[in-house]
Scaffold this active site. Structure first.
Site: not given
Length: 143
Positions: A68, A73, A88
């Site tokens: 996935s 950030h 996943c």
């Protein structure tokens, strides 16, 4: 679908400033952490934002995983970071690898305070399948 979604909000990070300011350095650290945790990178994007009146520009490091994704950030003017790890669990349970990846990044950023969240997403592989809908039967309307 079945997966584990981890998020972390990190405050007062005591890490080397390059991890908050240098997109390429952070990206390479993310790629190394992904590989060390047994996950598989299939793409990446590392971006530096311009400086503003609030301070130096932060960076975003995104690693697309076969399992996935990982997104990081930074807000260097606040010594803050947000992390997002989603795996996943369709063909195998990657939950422990996701947790190990999150822990590796926590060690990199060295936050004084952290807020961690964890969600199980989708339907478990072991849950019974949803019942099939009964087929619609159309009968002629009597005249």
């Amino acid at each position: 679908m079945d997966g584990l979604h981890l998020t972390a909000d990190l405050h007062r990070c005591r890490c080397d400033p390059q991890w908050l300011l240098d997109a390429n350095a952070l990206g390479q650290a993310c790629l190394a952490a992904v590989a060390n945790c047994g996950l598989h990178s299939v793409g990446q994007l590392f971006h530096t934002f311009p400086a503003s009146a609030q301070g130096p520009g932060g960076v975003t490091a995104t690693v697309l995983l076969a399992e996935s994704h990982l997104c990081v950030h930074t807000w260097p003017e606040r010594a803050a970071v947000t992390l997002d790890v989603y795996v996943c669990n369709f063909s195998a349970d990657h939950s422990e690898r996701a947790r190990a990846l999150q822990q590796a990044l926590l060690a990199l950023f060295q936050p004084e305070r952290q807020q961690l969240q964890e969600w199980q997403r989708g339907q478990s592989l072991h849950a019974a399948p949803a019942p099939a809908l009964a087929p619609l039967v159309f009968s002629p309307v009597p005249a």
